[in-house]
Structure formats: structure tokens, C-alpha cells
Design a protein around this motif. Structure first.
Motif, PDB file in Angstrom:
ATOM      1  N   ALA A  90       0.765  -1.279  -0.046  1.00 35.14           N
ATOM      2  CA  ALA A  90       0.096  -0.079  -0.072  1.00 35.14           C
ATOM      3  C   ALA A  90       0.771   1.180   0.020  1.00 35.14           C
ATOM      4  O   ALA A  90       1.937   1.234   0.714  1.00 35.14           O
ATOM      5  CB  ALA A  90      -1.109  -0.101   1.442  1.00 35.14           C
ATOM      6  N   MET A  91       0.475   2.215  -0.795  1.00 28.70           N
ATOM      7  CA  MET A  91       1.321   3.620  -0.760  1.00 28.70           C
ATOM      8  C   MET A  91       0.240   4.684  -1.099  1.00 28.70           C
ATOM      9  O   MET A  91      -0.559   4.492  -1.897  1.00 28.70           O
ATOM     10  CB  MET A  91       2.311   3.340  -1.894  1.00 28.70           C
ATOM     11  N   TYR A  92       0.470   5.845  -0.245  1.00 22.57           N
ATOM     12  CA  TYR A  92      -0.333   7.121  -0.512  1.00 22.57           C
ATOM     13  C   TYR A  92       0.438   7.905  -1.566  1.00 22.57           C
ATOM     14  O   TYR A  92       1.732   8.108  -1.396  1.00 22.57           O
ATOM     15  CB  TYR A  92      -0.346   7.730   0.695  1.00 22.57           C
ATOM     16  N   GLY A  93      -0.001   8.176  -2.524  1.00 15.59           N
ATOM     17  CA  GLY A  93       0.674   9.201  -3.464  1.00 15.59           C
ATOM     18  C   GLY A  93      -0.428   9.815  -4.597  1.00 15.59           C
ATOM     19  O   GLY A  93      -1.459   9.864  -4.446  1.00 15.59           O
ATOM     20  N   MET A  94       0.084  10.426  -5.724  1.00 14.97           N
ATOM     21  CA  MET A  94      -0.443  11.100  -6.461  1.00 14.97           C
ATOM     22  C   MET A  94      -1.422  10.251  -7.432  1.00 14.97           C
ATOM     23  O   MET A  94      -1.073   9.170  -7.788  1.00 14.97           O
ATOM     24  CB  MET A  94       0.191  11.969  -7.485  1.00 14.97           C
ATOM     25  N   ARG A  95      -2.608  10.850  -7.757  1.00 13.37           N
ATOM     26  CA  ARG A  95      -3.788  10.206  -8.301  1.00 13.37           C
ATOM     27  C   ARG A  95      -3.294  10.210  -9.909  1.00 13.37           C
ATOM     28  O   ARG A  95      -2.648  10.961 -10.290  1.00 13.37           O
ATOM     29  CB  ARG A  95      -5.024  10.611  -8.118  1.00 13.37           C
ATOM     30  N   ASP A 121      -5.863  20.448 -10.249  1.00 14.64           N
ATOM     31  CA  ASP A 121      -4.818  20.448  -9.038  1.00 14.64           C
ATOM     32  C   ASP A 121      -4.602  19.090  -8.775  1.00 14.64           C
ATOM     33  O   ASP A 121      -5.420  18.148  -9.113  1.00 14.64           O
ATOM     34  CB  ASP A 121      -5.538  21.077  -7.909  1.00 14.64           C
ATOM     35  N   GLU A 122      -3.307  18.817  -8.241  1.00 15.14           N
ATOM     36  CA  GLU A 122      -3.026  17.478  -8.228  1.00 15.14           C
ATOM     37  C   GLU A 122      -3.831  16.622  -6.985  1.00 15.14           C
ATOM     38  O   GLU A 122      -3.966  17.463  -5.962  1.00 15.14           O
ATOM     39  CB  GLU A 122      -1.499  17.516  -7.418  1.00 15.14           C
TER      40      GLU A 122
END
Length: 231
Positions: A90-95, A121-122
Motif C-alpha cells: 500500500a502506498m499513498y501518492g498522486m492520483r 490541481d494534483e
């Protein structure tokens, strides 16, 4: 005897010496004050950085799925249907962002309206590296959170229905001979698949609100109807 005592006495300080000592002491005090001010500024900056880091951490939403959890994951790059899968990482990052490329005529007065249309916007979200059960590991890939479903009888039924709809699309494509015919019928099926997923997500949202007590529980008749539909 008097002369000897006079010779051993401390000679008088030269003119201006006392003023120099006072100036040096004042300069030393000033240096200490500047050092203290600088130290306070550094400490304040460090505290601000820590505050920003804590604020950034607080902005990260809680992940919905955990490593080794069984889920149903959409295969966006191939069929778009759901497969039983296992979360590996699992990783939290840019869509992932879709970039549209337009071929326009510079002389067209409306051509400029397309420029910058995709400069949003990102956005960030949780990503999960999933393994599709029964498939070679070369098909393992990162999937965004909104493409995953909790493994349940309901999501398994949804996957079966979507697979049936996909089979209809494949049949229509074969009937059209790959020449682009039957496109309207195929689009109808794809819209129906999207509608099925949207309805499923809405029901998930309502179930969560019921658990939180924000919606009244289902009546016996509604619960029975829901169970019958699941069967």
C-alpha cells in the motif's frame, strides 16, 4: 624604601583604556543577545517545520484496505471487470491523471479553449499493489483505492454480473467483425456496467451510514428484499 614601593606599584591605565573595556563588554553582551535571538529563531523554525509535518501527516486519510487483505480489484488496463485479488503493498501518492491530446487548427477561434483544460490541481489517494488470484505475478499492478471492493458475497455477485456484461461486449464485437459496427450497442452495455458499479457504491455508502447511526436501519421487508437480490 619609598622609591621601591613606588616602583612595585601597578602603573596607571593608559588613557581611554576604561572606555575600551566598557565598549568590549557591551559588544560581548550584544553578541550574546544576537546569539540568543538566532537560537530562538532556529527553534521557532524547527517547531514550525514539525507542525507542518504533523499537519501533512494528519491530511493523509486512513487507508481502507490492508496488506494481505482479500479484495475484488478492477483490471483497468485489460477488461475493466473485477477479479478476486490480494493486497501486497500500500502506498499513498498522486492520483493517476489522464492527459488528453488535441489536434487543433490554430486558425480556429475556439482552439484556445482546449489548452489548459487538463491542468487541474494534483490529487492524492491510496494505491494498492494487488495480485490477481489465479494469474501470473507478471500481471500484478498498482490499483487506486476506488478500484477496489471489499471481498464479500455481494462484491462477488457484482463481479459475476460484470463478467456477463463483458461477454456481451465480446459477442457484439465479433458480430461486427471488428469494423466499428455495433458501437452503439456496446456503449449501452458499458454504460450499464458503470451504472451497476455506481449503484453498488451507493449501497456501500448507505450501509456505512447505517452502521454509524446516520441512517435508519432497513425494515424487515427491505432486508428480506436485499437478501433475495443477493441470492
Amino acid at each position: 624604601m619609598v622609591e621601591a614601593e613606588s616602583a612595585s606599584a601597578t602603573p596607571p591605565a593608559p588613557r581611554g583604556f576604561e572606555e575600551g573595556e566598557a565598549a568590549a563588554a557591551a559588544a560581548a553582551d550584544m553578541d550574546k543577545e544576537q546569539q540568543q535571538v538566532g537560537s530562538d529563531a532556529v527553534e521557532a523554525a524547527e517547531q514550525a517545520d514539525v507542525g507542518e509535518e504533523e499537519e501533512a501527516v494528519e491530511e493523509v486519510p486512513e487507508q481502507k484496505f490492508q496488506v494481505r487483505q482479500r479484495v475484488f480489484a478492477r483490471d483497468e488496463k485489460a477488461s475493466g471487470i473485477l477479479y478476486e485479488s490480494v493486497v501486497r503493498r500500500a502506498m499513498y501518492g498522486m492520483r493517476q491523471k489522464q492527459i488528453n491530446v488535441y489536434l487543433v487548427d490554430p486558425s480556429d477561434p475556439d482552439a484556445g479553449k482546449l489548452v489548459g483544460q487538463d491542468e487541474d490541481d494534483e490529487e492524492y489517494c491510496w494505491h494498492y499493489f494487488v495480485h490477481y488470484q489465479g494469474w501470473n505475478v507478471k500481471w500484478d499492478r498498482w490499483v487506486e483505492e476506488d478500484s477496489l471492493y471489499v471481498a464479500s458475497d455481494a462484491s462477488r455477485d457484482l463481479a459475476k454480473v460484470l463478467k456477463t456484461e463483458l461477454d456481451k461486449i465480446v459477442k457484439l464485437q465479433k458480430q461486427s467483425g471488428g469494423g466499428g459496427r455495433g458501437g452503439n450497442d456496446i456503449n449501452v452495455v458499458r454504460r450499464r456496467m458503470a451504472q451497476l458499479e455506481a449503484e453498488f457504491r451507493e449501497e456501500e455508502r448507505r450501509d456505512e451510514l447505517r452502521k454509524q447511526g446516520l441512517l435508519p436501519p432497513l425494515s424487515e421487508e427491505e432486508a428480506k428484499k436485499k437478501d433475495d437480490e443477493a441470492m
